[in-house]
Design a protein around this motif. Structure first.
Motif, PDB file in Angstrom:
ATOM      1  N   GLN A 139      57.390 111.410  -6.845  1.00 24.30           N
ATOM      2  CA  GLN A 139      57.634 110.538  -5.702  1.00 24.30           C
ATOM      3  C   GLN A 139      56.569 110.718  -4.620  1.00 24.30           C
ATOM      4  N   GLY A 140      56.010 111.909  -4.526  1.00 23.33           N
ATOM      5  CA  GLY A 140      55.006 112.184  -3.510  1.00 23.33           C
ATOM      6  C   GLY A 140      53.603 111.778  -3.903  1.00 23.33           C
ATOM      7  N   GLN A 141      53.409 111.283  -5.131  1.00 22.70           N
ATOM      8  CA  GLN A 141      52.079 110.889  -5.594  1.00 22.70           C
ATOM      9  C   GLN A 141      51.803 109.416  -5.270  1.00 22.70           C
ATOM     10  N   LYS A 142      50.537 109.072  -5.271  1.00 28.51           N
ATOM     11  CA  LYS A 142      50.136 107.677  -5.048  1.00 28.51           C
ATOM     12  C   LYS A 142      49.679 107.032  -6.353  1.00 28.51           C
ATOM     13  N   GLY A 168      58.534 104.166  -6.860  1.00 24.88           N
ATOM     14  CA  GLY A 168      57.105 104.375  -6.662  1.00 24.88           C
ATOM     15  C   GLY A 168      56.323 103.087  -6.830  1.00 24.88           C
ATOM     16  N   ALA A 169      54.998 103.218  -6.983  1.00 21.47           N
ATOM     17  CA  ALA A 169      54.135 102.065  -7.250  1.00 21.47           C
ATOM     18  C   ALA A 169      54.270 101.734  -8.733  1.00 21.47           C
ATOM     19  N   THR A 170      55.442 101.250  -9.065  1.00 22.15           N
ATOM     20  CA  THR A 170      55.855 101.146 -10.466  1.00 22.15           C
ATOM     21  C   THR A 170      55.838  99.715 -10.966  1.00 22.15           C
ATOM     22  N   ARG A 171      55.324  99.542 -12.187  1.00 24.15           N
ATOM     23  CA  ARG A 171      55.446  98.277 -12.893  1.00 24.15           C
ATOM     24  C   ARG A 171      56.223  98.548 -14.174  1.00 24.15           C
ATOM     25  N   GLN A 172      57.349  97.891 -14.285  1.00 30.67           N
ATOM     26  CA  GLN A 172      58.209  98.072 -15.461  1.00 30.67           C
ATOM     27  C   GLN A 172      57.846  97.025 -16.496  1.00 30.67           C
ATOM     28  N   ILE A 173      57.567  97.465 -17.708  1.00 36.12           N
ATOM     29  CA  ILE A 173      57.144  96.532 -18.749  1.00 36.12           C
ATOM     30  C   ILE A 173      58.094  96.607 -19.935  1.00 36.12           C
TER      31      ILE A 173
END
Length: 581
Positions: free
Chosen positions: A316-319, A337-342
């Motif tokens: 969670q603390g990562q970019k 997070g900066a998440t893309r779910q595929i």
């Protein structure tokens, strides 16, 4: 060719119920867990009478729900649950919730009073309309039985559709509410037999077949072997663990990234198949000086987020850019997070990755391996020499001494975390099961019995509170086929709470959170006709788990010290951090 339909035309209810069960069978359902009751009698009789249906009676509905959940987990095919009207149906709710959250196919069939007996103080009549809320993936109240071929076709199609919805597009529970009028006993009514003779039953079901889930496809992300990339393999219960591990291994080889494998993932048990395994990340990332050095650019998550709170908080603390591969349409990213779910199968992802040899040298991976090797060596050394009954060592020894391919059901709370902390990478192929959709301790024993029923000798790793919460599961014993060894960690209370901030506030901590208990498990086992074996030391434990009995239920009790073990876990983590500081 399918067998001739099993139709019971003694009266309208038996005909209606036998058409329902025949449709279940032709849709691939082979097991029904039945809770006793009067209103559901026609359904129970139809399930018990069908030659291709294994009907298993279970007294307690909550236990029945989780037993069915375990059966469905074992085969990843739908299992039917049948109960009478009233609060019986309400007791299935915890299992329905777990089935939805962990994508397990269940077909819940609740008998009900007909409309004229609702809302007028009739016995065992409650509002069962959508009693499970939005947790089922499909709900339908079936019409009251009618002596009509058109209505029987409606029943057939409705049940077949419910079976399909239980497995696709995402597996989960479905709910059919079935109102029935008297007579509920299988008496002859003098009319239904003649009506039934006029139906061509040989053709009636010919188009009904078992549904198959479709494999989602999407564009594969562009992933570079030269990136500071991290593969996280979360808890997963695939139909074929070996095939799952092979695909994960292919992805790991092509990318050359380190693979952080959750303790509940098949990856931990496929060391020869999956390269670059890292299993001590929970200890490594506790070191605040080391953790920043391991920051990734890209994270590829396979099978859901991990059990480790330390790893989740670090991520969670990562970019980093995050790719979450899931065949579920709902939001699976609890980390936000900066998440893309595929929606992409692992097989398609592996095939889309280039295989150009660029993954052979990866400095980022080598950094992880530099820390993982010494930490794993020290952890194994400490556990090897530990003579006291220290709770995590039970999990560590099971990884080494259970027979290969053993199914292992892991209870929530402390057992699942000990698996995460200490389970070593190995090639023994243990198949791990768990209820981590809702993460509750409900139905632990019953689910484990379901996983074990009709299969190879199985093991349950549980704490005392989780087992006591579901002791009615032992009522399944007379109908149980198979072998279940219960490894009971008895620390007389809720061990996980010792690791939470609330432990510092006593009172009320001990009474209201640790909830100490004084149950005598030897006497409990005797009451249910279950074998009981106290474990005084590790050699005895190794002996009892190295060879599992072919039949029966037995309890291996390890008595531990809850407070001392909590302190020792913390000391262990501190010492592991010290060797890489």
């Amino acid at each position: 060719m399918p067998a001739w339909p099993t139709i019971d035309p003694r009266n309208l209810n038996t005909l209606w119920s036998s058409v329902l069960v025949e449709t279940l069978v032709r849709s691939g359902v082979r097991q029904a867990v039945v809770s006793p009751g009067s209103r559901s009698a026609p359904l129970a009789i139809a399930a018990a009478s069908h030659p291709q249906m294994e009907a298993i009676p279970v007294l307690d509905e909550r236990s029945a729900g989780f037993f069915a959940l375990g059966l469905a987990r074992q085969r990843l095919t739908p299992v039917a649950l049948i109960c009478t009207s009233g609060t019986a149906a309400a007791n299935y709710l915890p299992a329905v919730i777990e089935a939805r959250e962990s994508a397990v196919p269940l077909i819940v069939i609740t008998a009900d009073r007909p409309p004229e007996l609702r809302g007028c103080a009739a016995g065992q009549a409650i509002d069962q309309q959508k009693i499970y809320g939005d947790y089922p993936t499909y709900y339908h109240e079936v019409a009251t039985p009618e002596r009509s071929e058109g209505m029987l076709r409606y029943l057939r199609q409705t049940v077949a559709h419910a079976c399909a919805r239980s497995v696709t597009p995402v597996p989960g529970p479905v709910h059919l509410n079935v109102p029935l009028r008297d007579p509920l006993a299988p008496t002859h009514d003098g009319e239904t037999q003649g009506f039934s003779n006029g139906i061509e039953w040989g053709k009636f079901f010919t188009h009904v077949i078992a549904p198959t889930g479709s494999e989602p496809m999407a564009r594969a992300p562009a992933l570079s072997a030269s990136a500071r990339g991290l593969i996280v393999v979360g808890p997963s219960q695939p139909r074929d663990p070996a095939a799952f591990a092979a695909v994960v291994g292919s992805i790991a080889r092509k990318l050359g990234w380190p693979v952080l494998a959750d303790g509940l993932s098949p990856a931990r048990n496929a060391r020869e198949t999956i390269p670059h395994l890292v299993t001590t990340y929970d200890a490594i990332l506790r070191d605040t000086a080391i953790a920043p050095q391991l920051a990734p650019e890209t994270v590829l998550c396979l099978g859901g987020w991990p059990t480790s709170k330390v790893l989740r908080q670090w991520l969670q603390g990562q970019k980093a850019a995050i790719w979450l591969v899931s065949n579920r349409p709902d939001n699976r990213d609890a980390l936000h997070g900066a998440t893309r779910q595929i929606a992409l199968s692992l097989r398609a992802l592996a095939a889309a990755l280039p295989d150009d040899g660029a993954a052979e040298v990866n400095e980022y991976r080598q950094r992880w391996e530099k820390f993982d090797g010494p930490v794993r060596g020290e952890l194994d050394k400490r556990l090897e020499t530990e003579a006291a009954l220290f709770e995590p060592k039970a999990a560590w020894l099971m990884a080494r001494h259970l027979p290969e391919q053993t199914p292992l059901f892991v209870a929530s709370s402390m057992p699942v975390r000990d698996i995460e902390y200490v389970w070593p990478p190995n090639g023994r192929g243990a198949r791990l099961y768990f209820n981590r959709g809702a993460n509750g301790i409900d139905g632990t024993l019953s689910t484990a019995l379901g996983v074990a029923h009709g299969g190879p000798p199985t093991v349950l790793l549980t704490g005392d509170l989780a087992l006591l919460h579901d002791t009615n599961g032992f009522l399944i014993r007379p109908k149980f086929r198979g072998s279940l060894t219960i490894v009971l960690i008895n620390n007389r209370g809720g061990g996980i709470f010792q690791h939470l901030p609330i432990a510092q506030f006593n009172p009320p901590f001990e009474e209201f959170f640790a909830t100490p208990q004084e149950a005598d498990f030897a006497k409990l086992a005797s009451a249910y006709g279950v074998e009981y074996i106290p474990i005084p030391d590790w050699p005895t434990f190794i002996d009892k788990i190295s060879s599992l009995p072919p039949t029966g239920i037995r309890i291996l009790e390890l008595t531990t010290n809850r407070e001392a073990d909590a302190r020792q876990r913390q000391e262990l983590f501190n010492s592991l951090s010290a060797i890489i500081a």
